[in-house]
Design a protein around this motif. Structure first.
Motif, mmCIF file in Angstrom:
data_model
loop_
_atom_site.group_PDB
_atom_site.id
_atom_site.type_symbol
_atom_site.label_atom_id
_atom_site.label_comp_id
_atom_site.label_asym_id
_atom_site.label_seq_id
_atom_site.Cartn_x
_atom_site.Cartn_y
_atom_site.Cartn_z
ATOM 1 N N PHE A 171 22.115 52.730 43.087
ATOM 2 C CA PHE A 171 22.139 51.862 41.906
ATOM 3 C C PHE A 171 23.565 51.617 41.434
ATOM 4 C CE2 PHE A 171 22.383 51.582 37.264
ATOM 5 C CZ PHE A 171 21.683 50.407 37.059
ATOM 6 N N LEU A 172 24.365 52.680 41.402
ATOM 7 C CA LEU A 172 25.767 52.522 40.975
ATOM 8 C C LEU A 172 26.514 51.584 41.916
ATOM 9 C CD1 LEU A 172 26.663 56.210 39.994
ATOM 10 C CD2 LEU A 172 26.268 54.276 38.454
ATOM 11 N N SER A 173 26.299 51.743 43.199
ATOM 12 C CA SER A 173 26.998 50.885 44.166
ATOM 13 C C SER A 173 26.602 49.431 43.991
ATOM 14 C CB SER A 173 26.690 51.358 45.596
ATOM 15 O OG SER A 173 27.166 52.668 45.804
ATOM 16 N N VAL A 174 25.302 49.201 43.851
ATOM 17 C CA VAL A 174 24.822 47.827 43.664
ATOM 18 C C VAL A 174 25.300 47.270 42.335
ATOM 19 C CG1 VAL A 174 22.757 46.405 43.404
ATOM 20 C CG2 VAL A 174 22.843 48.164 45.175
ATOM 21 N N ALA A 175 25.241 48.090 41.285
ATOM 22 C CA ALA A 175 25.666 47.646 39.958
ATOM 23 C C ALA A 175 27.149 47.301 39.938
ATOM 24 C CB ALA A 175 25.351 48.727 38.925
ATOM 25 N N CYS A 176 27.951 48.158 40.571
ATOM 26 C CA CYS A 176 29.393 47.885 40.594
ATOM 27 C C CYS A 176 29.706 46.625 41.396
ATOM 28 C CB CYS A 176 30.134 49.082 41.174
ATOM 29 S SG CYS A 176 30.172 50.504 40.075
ATOM 30 N N THR A 177 28.977 46.451 42.478
ATOM 31 C CA THR A 177 29.183 45.247 43.278
ATOM 32 C C THR A 177 28.808 44.006 42.482
ATOM 33 O OG1 THR A 177 28.720 46.476 45.310
ATOM 34 C CG2 THR A 177 28.526 44.086 45.426
ATOM 35 N N ALA A 178 27.665 44.065 41.798
ATOM 36 C CA ALA A 178 27.233 42.920 40.980
ATOM 37 C C ALA A 178 28.221 42.650 39.851
ATOM 38 C CB ALA A 178 25.838 43.200 40.424
ATOM 39 N N TRP A 179 28.690 43.697 39.213
ATOM 40 C CA TRP A 179 29.651 43.541 38.105
ATOM 41 C C TRP A 179 30.941 42.902 38.603
ATOM 42 C CZ3 TRP A 179 34.546 45.136 37.098
ATOM 43 C CH2 TRP A 179 35.000 45.068 35.774
ATOM 44 N N THR A 180 31.411 43.362 39.772
ATOM 45 C CA THR A 180 32.652 42.833 40.340
ATOM 46 C C THR A 180 32.507 41.347 40.655
ATOM 47 O OG1 THR A 180 33.197 44.986 41.268
ATOM 48 C CG2 THR A 180 34.296 43.073 42.225
ATOM 49 N N VAL A 181 31.377 41.004 41.262
ATOM 50 C CA VAL A 181 31.148 39.590 41.597
ATOM 51 C C VAL A 181 31.056 38.747 40.318
ATOM 52 C CG1 VAL A 181 29.496 37.976 42.623
ATOM 53 C CG2 VAL A 181 30.044 40.110 43.782
ATOM 54 N N TYR A 182 30.401 39.296 39.311
ATOM 55 C CA TYR A 182 30.209 38.554 38.062
ATOM 56 C C TYR A 182 31.538 38.321 37.344
ATOM 57 C CZ TYR A 182 28.280 37.215 33.547
ATOM 58 O OH TYR A 182 27.985 36.529 32.388
ATOM 59 N N TYR A 183 32.410 39.356 37.354
ATOM 60 C CA TYR A 183 33.691 39.240 36.639
ATOM 61 C C TYR A 183 34.859 38.982 37.588
ATOM 62 C CZ TYR A 183 31.359 41.106 32.491
ATOM 63 O OH TYR A 183 30.533 41.286 31.419
ATOM 64 N N ARG A 184 34.579 38.427 38.721
ATOM 65 C CA ARG A 184 35.619 38.288 39.732
ATOM 66 C C ARG A 184 36.779 37.402 39.304
ATOM 67 N NH1 ARG A 184 31.434 35.104 40.946
ATOM 68 N NH2 ARG A 184 31.773 32.925 41.611
ATOM 69 N N LYS A 185 36.581 36.479 38.314
ATOM 70 C CA LYS A 185 37.652 35.554 37.924
ATOM 71 C C LYS A 185 38.468 36.082 36.765
ATOM 72 C CE LYS A 185 35.450 31.409 39.716
ATOM 73 N NZ LYS A 185 34.989 30.015 39.425
ATOM 74 N N ARG A 186 38.057 37.200 36.250
ATOM 75 C CA ARG A 186 38.875 37.768 35.177
ATOM 76 C C ARG A 186 40.174 38.280 35.756
ATOM 77 N NH1 ARG A 186 35.596 40.575 30.281
ATOM 78 N NH2 ARG A 186 34.080 38.883 29.952
ATOM 79 N N ARG A 187 41.186 38.228 34.936
ATOM 80 C CA ARG A 187 42.529 38.529 35.404
ATOM 81 C C ARG A 187 42.637 39.920 35.964
ATOM 82 N NH1 ARG A 187 47.847 38.381 31.544
ATOM 83 N NH2 ARG A 187 49.372 38.966 33.152
ATOM 84 N N VAL A 188 42.115 40.903 35.256
ATOM 85 C CA VAL A 188 42.270 42.285 35.699
ATOM 86 C C VAL A 188 41.447 42.566 36.955
ATOM 87 C CG1 VAL A 188 40.389 43.232 34.299
ATOM 88 C CG2 VAL A 188 42.345 44.677 34.901
ATOM 89 N N VAL A 189 40.267 41.886 37.084
ATOM 90 C CA VAL A 189 39.449 42.074 38.271
ATOM 91 C C VAL A 189 40.157 41.499 39.480
ATOM 92 C CG1 VAL A 189 37.246 41.515 39.368
ATOM 93 C CG2 VAL A 189 37.319 42.136 36.947
ATOM 94 N N LYS A 190 40.781 40.300 39.245
ATOM 95 C CA LYS A 190 41.542 39.719 40.338
ATOM 96 C C LYS A 190 42.709 40.614 40.715
ATOM 97 C CE LYS A 190 40.483 34.827 39.711
ATOM 98 N NZ LYS A 190 41.036 33.473 39.520
ATOM 99 N N ALA A 191 43.329 41.208 39.713
ATOM 100 C CA ALA A 191 44.452 42.106 39.999
ATOM 101 C C ALA A 191 43.986 43.340 40.766
ATOM 102 C CB ALA A 191 45.142 42.519 38.689
ATOM 103 N N SER A 192 42.714 43.743 40.561
ATOM 104 C CA SER A 192 42.171 44.911 41.268
ATOM 105 C C SER A 192 41.608 44.554 42.641
ATOM 106 C CB SER A 192 41.071 45.568 40.424
ATOM 107 O OG SER A 192 41.590 46.075 39.223
ATOM 108 N N GLN A 193 41.713 43.300 43.023
ATOM 109 C CA GLN A 193 41.336 42.840 44.349
ATOM 110 C C GLN A 193 39.820 43.036 44.573
ATOM 111 O OE1 GLN A 193 44.431 44.151 47.302
ATOM 112 N NE2 GLN A 193 45.088 45.355 45.507
#
Length: 848
Positions: A539-561
């Protein structure tokens, strides 16, 4: 009878004296026999053994008789003489000694009161017995007759002279031409009554020669008839090269035809065969294509024991084993022991038969008991036959009331005689017409008459038990163990209890209660915990993946690759998948025999599933670990490249493809090691027995995944991962002064150190709980969960904090400019920028 047994000790002492005399190498005789010939005299004169005995020694006193009466032989002395095997080394010593003892008992009883000898012409005549040692040699017998017995017959010392025979048809055959004066018609003939010959040629054409054995061709008739009626279909004969034995087995073809048996073979072996001669015969008959229902062994006593030993050695026995000589003989029983059980034989006599001797008054059973008391040996038909030869001859002399050869021969040829051996009469050849009996040892080693039915004392056991069945009954715990049963024909034990099973064969057969085996499977509750931990991490892996995809355009997420964040989440998911094969368990690699508890040669098909799970564990954990940490490694490496470019004020684009090779290299390297492991020496499921009960059944076992050279592949995997982690720590240290907006080293370092701490602590714990399957499972599951969740946490924590408001973000579809200060200071001239190109590539430029 009490008096008889009381005085039997005296007779036994006298018998011992006779045996000692037999062992003397030579005794001189006035009759001039061959050199080194033992001569034993027994009779009614004052120098004989009999004359020194009390007159009550061999019989109860008749009414009116007194113990002070002594026998007076007013008519003179009659000579009875015969050859006999007297040396223990003689081939026929054992049987000959039985016959000699019976003859001596008869002579002694006849010579003593109240009978006091043979009555002829109203006068009493004592009997003088002369025994010559024949060395079981035909030539010796001929010499004895010519040089010893014939001179006695011509002696004026005796009013009459008669011969009794030695044991064996061959030796008796050497006497018959001389007794009948075949070679010299002018010579005087002598009556010969043989108690140990059955071969018809010995008697045919010799009117003064008679035999108490039935003809050899009739020996087997009752036995073969009984077995054919019991269901036997085939037979084989094995016969010793001797006239009697060959004569007995010569009747088999005719008997087989008469009773519809298939005579498979007639096998001749050497005289006095040993195991060297008989072992090959037993092996041949034991083959499935041979294996007759009946084996008739026409051999003497030594051959009987050797044949039993050969059958036992081969592990084979026919359904019926018939001997012609040995049944009931002490020597045979002493040699083979309980292996004699259920063996069959033929006999013209049995102690249980209702018959009484007209001369001495003994019944068959009384004779048997007196014989045992006197000689310490069991009486057989050989002894009874020898006793009957004396009884019939005495009756013929008294009925003829003459000592003339012709007169006595005529009576023998035409009349019947009541003897302890039965009602005796002779056929045209001078042989007994009494039928043979079919005998068999029972389970108590007692000889029983099993045929004809009118004389039967026990039922015929056919087929007789196999060796394994005998050993089961005699030696095993089938009948006496804690769990009892009944021995079967194949030597196994049929258990009385439904909860017990049979194990072993023959002497090892027994019934045992197979204990329930503790397979030390992991408890279902712990398996549930493991699946829950896997579900949490998934669940954590799927949740983190979904969160990353959802916030992928945010500046800090982009900075975290984001791409590498997703790879980290995927890697931790794969690692957590290894929890599932940890809980897959199985039984033994090979199916276990439910009776013996021993693994068979048949593979357990379910083990393929468990073997796959064994190798799935290192594949899932290693590949998940490789994906996760190579992604983290690539992220740090990318930052390092940016950091280096910033220090040199060089514009540089650092894309995913510039660092993805690192991931590919790590994953491929791990895969190569795992493939080599999978091919060369994969982990397979093995179950080890930890405890057994007293019967050897496992009561506790444990299953593990193991491989012979597993460390040779595990160590390279550990080294690769360790080097990767160490270098990642180094990169974290190098990039520690990067702007906080891009700084991830602190979190990654914390994660790596936590993982190292978990792994270091888990190793000794795993060693300690190795024997406890539940604890071992839980520690492994916990380690997998903690490693994956700690890595997930370290990779996502920094991004999550900043993405939720700690950093300001300015969306820019065409690119975002984020400042990163180098360690050269804050001079605008030294300021660099890192542009995001669609989230996939960064450019570095200097501002002048």
């Amino acid at each position: 009878m009490a008096t008889r047994f009381l005085v039997a000790a005296v007779a036994a002492f006298a018998h011992m004296i006779c045996i000692i005399m037999m062992l003397i190498p030579a005794v001189e005789a006035t009759t001039g026999v061959t050199r080194s010939t033992i001569i034993n005299r027994r009779g009614a004169d004052t120098t004989s053994i009999t004359s020194s005995m009390e007159i009550t020694a061999f019989g109860e006193l008749e009414d009116g008789a007194t113990v002070t009466d002594e026998c007076t032989y007013d008519g003179g002395i009659i000579s009875f003489s015969h050859p006999m095997s007297l040396k223990s080394s003689d081939k026929f010593f054992s049987t000959g000694n039985l016959q000699l003892s019976a003859i001596e008992m008869m002579i002694d009883e006849i010579n003593t009161s109240p009978r006091c000898g043979v009555t002829v012409g109203g006068k009493k005549h004592g009997i003088h017995l002369t025994t010559f040692g024949d060395d079981s040699s035909k030539d010796k017998v001929s010499a004895i007759v010519k040089n010893g017995m014939m001179p006695l017959a011509e002696s004026t010392e005796y009013v009459g002279s008669y011969w009794v025979g030695p044991y064996s048809s061959g030796l008796t055959g050497s006497m018959s031409p001389l007794a009948n004066a075949t070679d010299d018609p002018t010579a005087a003939k002598t009556v010969l009554v043989a108690g140990g010959a059955a071969s018809t040629p010995v008697f045919a054409g010799n009117p003064t020669i008679f035999g108490t054995f039935p003809p050899s061709k009739l020996y087997l008739a009752q036995a073969i008839e009984a077995l054919a009626k019991a269901g036997a279909k085939s037979a084989t004969s094995v016969f010793e090269s001797a006239s009697f034995t060959k004569g007995v087995c010569a009747a088999m073809p005719g008997l087989a035809d008469k009773f519809n048996l298939t005579l498979q073979d007639e096998i001749e072996v050497v005289s006095s065969p040993t195991s060297v001669d008989l072992d090959p015969v037993a092996r041949n008959l034991s083959m499935a294509e041979n294996d007759p229902d009946i084996v008739v062994a026409c051999v003497y006593d030594q051959g009987c024991a050797e044949w039993v030993a050969s059958m036992r050695k081969t592990g084979w026995s026919p359904r019926a084993q018939v001997f012609t000589v040995c049944i009931g003989m002490d020597k045979f029983q002493d040699a083979v022991g309980t292996d004699a059980m259920y063996m069959m034989g033929v006999s013209p006599w049995d102690p249980s038969l209702d018959m009484q001797d007209q001369v001495v008054g003994w019944s068959a059973m009384e004779f048997s008991e007196l014989f045992l008391a006197t000689t310490q040996r069991t009486s057989t038909y050989h002894a009874a036959s020898a006793a009957a030869s004396v009884g019939a001859l005495v009756q013929a002399i008294e009925r003829a009331d003459s000592f003339g050869t012709e007169a006595v021969s005529d009576v023998l040829a035409t009349q019947e005689f009541n003897t302890l051996y039965g009602l005796l009469s002779f056929d045209a050849n001078g042989q007994s017409q009494a039928p043979s009996l079919h005998l068999q040892y029972d389970k108590d080693m007692t000889v029983q008459t099993v045929y004809p039915i009118e004389f039967r004392s026990a039922e015929l056991v056919y087929p007789m038990p196999t060796w394994d069945a005998r050993d089961c009954n005699m030696l095993s715990k089938c009948l006496t163990g804690e769990e009892t049963g009944v021995c079967q024909e194949d030597g196994t034990c049929k258990c009385d209890s439904e909860n017990a099973v049979s194990t072993g064969v023959g002497s090892s057969a027994k019934c045992v209660d197979i204990p329930a085996e503790d397979m030390t499977y992991v408890d279902t509750s712990l398996l549930t915990v493991g699946y829950i931990l896997f579900a949490v991490q998934a669940f954590l892996s799927v949740a983190c993946t979904a969160w990353t995809v959802y916030y992928r355009k945010r500046r800090v997420v982009k900075a975290s690759q984001p791409l590498f964040l997703c790879l980290v989440a995927f890697g931790t998911f794969v690692m957590s998948l290894s929890i599932i094969p940890v809980g897959i368990q199985g039984e033994y690699r090979y199916l276990v025999d439910p009776i013996t508890g021993v693994p068979t040669d048949e593979p357990n098909t379910d083990i393929d599933r468990v073997d796959a799970a064994c190798m799935a564990l290192p594949w899932l954990f290693s590949m998940g670990f490789a994906v996760t940490f190579s992604a983290l490694f690539a992220k740090i490496w990318r930052i390092k490249l940016v950091f280096q470019a910033a220090r040199t004020f060089v514009r540089k684009q650092v894309g995913v493809k510039d660092v993805v090779s690192i991931m590919v290299a790590v994953i491929v390297l791990q895969a190569i090691v795992l493939i080599a492991w999978n091919v060369a020496d994969p982990l397979i499921w093995q179950r080890e027995v930890l405890m057994e009960d007293n019967n050897g059944y496992p009561t506790r076992s444990i299953g593990t995944c193991s491989s012979t050279n597993g460390l040779a592949f595990l160590i390279p995997l550990i080294v690769i991962d360790a080097l990767m982690l160490v270098y990642a720590l180094y990169l974290c240290f190098v990039t520690r002064k990067v702007s906080a907006e891009f700084q991830e080293g602190t979190w990654i370092t914390a994660s790596i150190l936590s993982i190292l701490q978990i792994l270091v602590l888990s190793i000794p714990i795993l060693v300690i709980v190795d024997a406890d399957n539940n604890a071992f499972y839980f520690v492994r599951v916990a380690v997998i969960f903690l490693v994956s969740s700690t890595t997930q946490n370290g990779a996502s924590r920094r991004t999550g904090f900043r993405a939720t408001g700690q950093l300001s973000t300015t969306p820019n579809d065409s690119g975002q400019r984020m400042s990163m200060n180098s360690d050269r200071g804050s001079d605008p001239a030294r300021r660099t920028t890192m542009d995001s190109d669609g989230g996939r590539r960064f450019s570095i430029a200097s501002e002048n």
